[in-house]
Design an enzyme around this catalytic site. Structure first.
Site, PDB file in Angstrom:
ATOM      1  N   ASP A 244     -13.931  -9.865  10.244  1.00  0.00           N
ATOM      2  CA  ASP A 244     -12.466  -9.771  10.201  1.00  0.00           C
ATOM      3  C   ASP A 244     -11.893  -9.246  11.519  1.00  0.00           C
ATOM      4  O   ASP A 244     -10.744  -9.525  11.860  1.00  0.00           O
ATOM      5  CB  ASP A 244     -12.012  -8.860   9.051  1.00  0.00           C
ATOM      6  CG  ASP A 244     -11.839  -9.631   7.748  1.00  0.00           C
ATOM      7  OD1 ASP A 244     -11.909 -10.878   7.777  1.00  0.00           O
ATOM      8  OD2 ASP A 244     -11.632  -8.982   6.701  1.00  0.00           O
TER       9      ASP A 244
ATOM     10  N   GLU B 289       0.811  -1.219   0.000  1.00  0.00           N
ATOM     11  CA  GLU B 289       0.000   0.000   0.000  1.00  0.00           C
ATOM     12  C   GLU B 289       0.844   1.269   0.000  1.00  0.00           C
ATOM     13  O   GLU B 289       0.450   2.289  -0.587  1.00  0.00           O
ATOM     14  CB  GLU B 289      -0.948  -0.006   1.204  1.00  0.00           C
ATOM     15  CG  GLU B 289      -1.994  -1.139   1.187  1.00  0.00           C
ATOM     16  CD  GLU B 289      -1.464  -2.483   1.660  1.00  0.00           C
ATOM     17  OE1 GLU B 289      -0.279  -2.549   2.089  1.00  0.00           O
ATOM     18  OE2 GLU B 289      -2.211  -3.472   1.623  1.00  0.00           O
TER      19      GLU B 289
ATOM     20  N   ARG C  22     -18.032  -1.705   3.902  1.00  0.00           N
ATOM     21  CA  ARG C  22     -18.338  -3.044   3.395  1.00  0.00           C
ATOM     22  C   ARG C  22     -19.853  -3.257   3.397  1.00  0.00           C
ATOM     23  O   ARG C  22     -20.424  -3.730   2.425  1.00  0.00           O
ATOM     24  CB  ARG C  22     -17.658  -4.069   4.293  1.00  0.00           C
ATOM     25  CG  ARG C  22     -18.048  -5.489   4.007  1.00  0.00           C
ATOM     26  CD  ARG C  22     -17.232  -6.452   4.857  1.00  0.00           C
ATOM     27  NE  ARG C  22     -17.536  -7.820   4.513  1.00  0.00           N
ATOM     28  CZ  ARG C  22     -18.175  -8.671   5.328  1.00  0.00           C
ATOM     29  NH1 ARG C  22     -18.531  -8.296   6.537  1.00  0.00           N
ATOM     30  NH2 ARG C  22     -18.426  -9.886   4.937  1.00  0.00           N
TER      31      ARG C  22
HETATM   32  C1  LIG Z   1      -1.572  -4.884   4.830  1.00  0.00           C
HETATM   33  C2  LIG Z   1      -2.696  -5.704   4.309  1.00  0.00           C
HETATM   34  N1  LIG Z   1      -3.204  -5.442   3.097  1.00  0.00           N
HETATM   35  C3  LIG Z   1      -4.238  -6.163   2.632  1.00  0.00           C
HETATM   36  C4  LIG Z   1      -4.796  -7.161   3.395  1.00  0.00           C
HETATM   37  C5  LIG Z   1      -6.003  -7.918   2.893  1.00  0.00           C
HETATM   38  N2  LIG Z   1      -5.634  -9.301   2.575  1.00  0.00           N
HETATM   39  C6  LIG Z   1      -5.874 -10.333   3.408  1.00  0.00           C
HETATM   40  S1  LIG Z   1      -5.273 -11.783   2.865  1.00  0.00           S
HETATM   41  C7  LIG Z   1      -4.694 -11.071   1.429  1.00  0.00           C
HETATM   42  C8  LIG Z   1      -3.993 -11.906   0.412  1.00  0.00           C
HETATM   43  C9  LIG Z   1      -2.858 -12.621   1.018  1.00  0.00           C
HETATM   44  O1  LIG Z   1      -2.206 -13.422   0.106  1.00  0.00           O
HETATM   45  P1  LIG Z   1      -1.121 -14.437   0.603  1.00  0.00           P
HETATM   46  O2  LIG Z   1      -0.161 -13.722   1.491  1.00  0.00           O
HETATM   47  O3  LIG Z   1      -0.556 -15.118  -0.562  1.00  0.00           O
HETATM   48  O4  LIG Z   1      -1.960 -15.397   1.545  1.00  0.00           O
HETATM   49  P2  LIG Z   1      -2.443 -16.907   1.281  1.00  0.00           P
HETATM   50  O5  LIG Z   1      -2.409 -17.181  -0.176  1.00  0.00           O
HETATM   51  O6  LIG Z   1      -1.461 -17.761   2.006  1.00  0.00           O
HETATM   52  O7  LIG Z   1      -3.803 -16.995   1.878  1.00  0.00           O
HETATM   53  C10 LIG Z   1      -4.974  -9.701   1.431  1.00  0.00           C
HETATM   54  C11 LIG Z   1      -4.629  -8.769   0.361  1.00  0.00           C
HETATM   55  C12 LIG Z   1      -4.238  -7.391   4.672  1.00  0.00           C
HETATM   56  N3  LIG Z   1      -4.719  -8.339   5.503  1.00  0.00           N
HETATM   57  N4  LIG Z   1      -3.182  -6.671   5.095  1.00  0.00           N
END
Ligand SMILES: Cc1ncc(C[n+]2csc(CCOP(=O)(O)OP(=O)(O)O)c2C)c(N)n1
Ligand SMILES: [Mg+2]
Lengths: 287, 314
Positions: free
Chosen positions: B114, B55, B164
């Site tokens: 969440d 971000e 949301r």
């Molecule tokens: C700083 C931040 N930005 C966005 C999110 C929203 N978010 C939750 S999970 C996710 C995707 C995560 O992907 P990955 O790290 O590959 O997790 P996995 O595939 O293991 O579930 C996002 C963007 C968050 N939790 N924290």
């Protein structure tokens, strides 16, 4: 149900075979699906890719004490990709940190199992996470603190491959090798999926191994669903004298249920009741 | 009242803007399905940039794009856009006063299941304290559409807070007009002024009806624009009623309540009560459940009104 006396977990590298680990992992995957489905909310996909690694850490590798979660000599586990906490909650319940029934409180207003890990509401959680990219930094701090105190406890930390896009992950990566944190082991859950699609299409982190190597880490690449490989990698990490270790684990998001595997849509969506039944059947539950 | 999605209104408006203006570009951080920028991404893939889960860099990139004459809209969840990336917003967007439009969804407690890590109860405060930044908290889809159209063609940075959950529709598409820095008097009254934004405006209207049955006359002001704030309207109403209550889906520290208090304390101090979350983190639960759990509803407003009237009489 496969249970052990609490004393079983007090020493590292326990005598537990791959068949048993696989059976436990199957139960954990069922818990993940039931918890998220019961809440109609949560993140099953990434929890199922992480399951075999978390099971191996808590049942085979880590020294910990379910009856005394704050035991000083414990090894630490930090779930930096906090959204997959159902996998961790299930393992904590099954190893004896709290009753299994509590799992159904997940994400409920009157329950203690928060949507993302809260160290003050759930025994066994080392630090609150949920916003990606922070947990690994906290793990660096734990490793630094333990080293400073002369403790031989180790810190294990799991990050996601999407999470690895955060700049703070690389700041932590830099700090860990700078301070020679050989007591830190990071596992990258490399399922190559994030929310908006495949990691290499959304924002590539590859080549990952080369990046961590260039940052001064001890790097291993394994199949994150092969218990023998997971055990061996965790054991080899013990032999690193100066460098922090990263285990890049190739995994499958949604692992264990055919229609969920490698599908981005099950990242943050719970199974509806009909599909839950089907999924549980695949995992060997008589329904 | 019919419940409507503010984030869908945002996504649809982006597409409309994009059709007319090639300068519109959109950035997201792996949440395009949730923020609804995916609608724009599908239509204009070459003008959509998924920046990954990064971000801070997304904000700096948007600033760079703005210097090349593009009109960047930047979206993620409110806590990451205004928290994680705060200093990039301050240094690279607000200090140079660049035209970057930060539109975040998942503000407030109604993020729901969440839980605390994802519930932005500080986002308005985070953005309000930066020079040049303007902060808007719409109540419904009608207002969201008007706000997005307006800020696209107003120079400088903006923060728009969306949610949301779906919220009740309050405004009429035909008659609604949005002006930066202007509040809306939705109901005139004599005894007390309730100033609200976001979902709390609909609760304020419910509370006012209920209180009218008890013989209390409530003036309801919708104040989506927290910065610049409509000081004139606040003072005028306070002069009339002599008591003010603010209501927001946000911490009582630094948001609408604070902004209104700042105006009153320097211009026309009257007894005032603030409804919001009381300097605590949220928790998991369903969105609407959590509103009631934290007393962010018509009942909560009625309590505050009675308290402030008690103080006014003394
Ligand atoms: C700083 C931040 N930005 C966005 C999110 C929203 N978010 C939750 S999970 C996710 C995707 C995560 O992907 P990955 O790290 O590959 O997790 P996995 O595939 O293991 O579930 C996002 C963007 C968050 N939790 N924290
Ligand atoms: Mg992933």
């Amino acid at each position: 149900m496969i249970t052990f006396e609490p004393e079983f977990f007090l020493k590292r590298n326990r005598d537990i075979d791959e068949v048993t680990l696989r059976a436990i992992a199957r139960e954990v995957r069922k818990d993940i699906l039931k918890m998220t489905s019961n809440a109609q909310s949560g993140h099953p996909g990434g929890a199922m890719s992480a399951t075999d690694i978390i099971v191996t850490l808590y049942y085979y590798k880590m020294r910990h004490n379910p009856l005394n979660p704050k035991w000083e000599e414990r090894d630490r586990f930090v779930l930096s990709k906090g959204h997959v906490c159902p996998a961790l909650y299930s393992v904590l319940a099954r190893t004896g940190y709290f009753p299994l029934e509590k799992l159904m409180e997940f994400r409920k207003i009157d329950g203690d199992l928060q949507g993302h890990p809260d160290m003050h509401k759930t025994p066994g959680i080392e630090i609150s996470t949920g916003s990606l990219g922070h947990g690994i930094g906290a793990a660096v701090g734990m490793a630094l603190g333990l080293k400073l105190s002369g403790s031989d406890s180790k810190v294990y930390c799991m990050i996601g491959d999407g999470e690895a896009q955060e700049g703070s992950v690389w700041e932590a990566t830099m700090a860990a090798s700078h301070y020679n944190l050989s007591n830190l082991v990071v596992i990258l859950d490399n399922n190559n999926l994030q929310i908006d699609g495949p990691v290499d299409e959304v924002m590539s982190i590859y080549p990952a191994a080369e990046k961590w190597r260039a940052f001064g880490w001890n790097v291993m690449e394994i199949n994150g669903h092969d218990f023998k490989e997971i055990k061996e990698a965790l054991d080899r990490a013990d032999r690193s004298k100066f460098k922090p270790t990263i285990i890049i684990a190739k995994t499958v998001k949604g692992k264990g249920v055919s229609f969920m595997e490698n599908r981005a849509e099950w990242h943050g969506k719970a199974l509806p009741p009909e599909l839950l039944k089907e999924a549980l059947k695949e995992l060997g539950e008589i329904v | 009242m019919e419940k409507v999605s503010l984030r869908d209104a945002y996504g649809d408006t982006l597409v409309k803007l994009g059709e007319k203006d090639e300068r519109i570009v959109v950035l997201d951080a792996d949440l395009s399905g949730s923020t609804k920028t995916a609608k724009f991404a599908k239509r204009f893939p070459e003008r959509f940039f998924n920046m990954g889960i990064a971000e801070t860099n997304m904000m700096n990139t948007a600033a760079g794009l703005a210097t090349t004459g593009k009109i960047p809209f930047v979206s993620t969840f409110a806590i990451f856009g205004t928290g994680r990336a705060w200093e990039a917003v301050r240094q690279t967007i607000c200090y140079p006063n660049l035209s970057v439009k930060i539109v975040c969804t998942h503000g407030g407690i109604t993020v729901g299941e969440d839980g605390a890590s994802h519930q932005a109860l500080e986002d308005v405060a985070n953005m309000r304290n930066i020079p040049n930044m303007r902060v808007i908290v719409p109540a419904d889809d009608v207002e969201t559409r008007a706000v997005i159209r307006k800020i696209a063609y107003t120079d400088g940075p903006f923060y728009v807070r969306l949610t949301r959950e779906k919220f009740p529709r309050i405004f009429d598409e035909e008659t609604f007009k949005f002006e930066i820095g202007k509040g809306h008097v939705l109901r005139e009254g004599e005894d007390v002024t309730v100033i609200a934004n976001g979902v709390m405006t609909s609760f304020a209207l419910l509370a006012a009806e209920e209180l009218e049955r008890e013989g209390i006359s409530v003036e309801v002001i919708h104040m989506s624009c927290v910065k610049p704030i409509d000081s004139e309207l606040i003072v005028k109403s306070a002069q009339k009623t002599g008591a003010v209550v603010t209501a927001e889906e946000h911490s009582i520290i630094g948001g609408l309540g604070s902004a209104v208090a700042e105006v009153l304390v320097e211009n026309y101090p009257v007894p005032m009560e603030r409804l919001g979350t009381p300097d605590v983190f949220g928790r998991s639960g369903k969105g609407w459940e959590l509103l009631h759990y934290f007393g962010l509803d018509d009942k909560g407003i009625i309590e505050k009104v009675k308290k402030v009237l008690e103080r006014k009489r003394r």
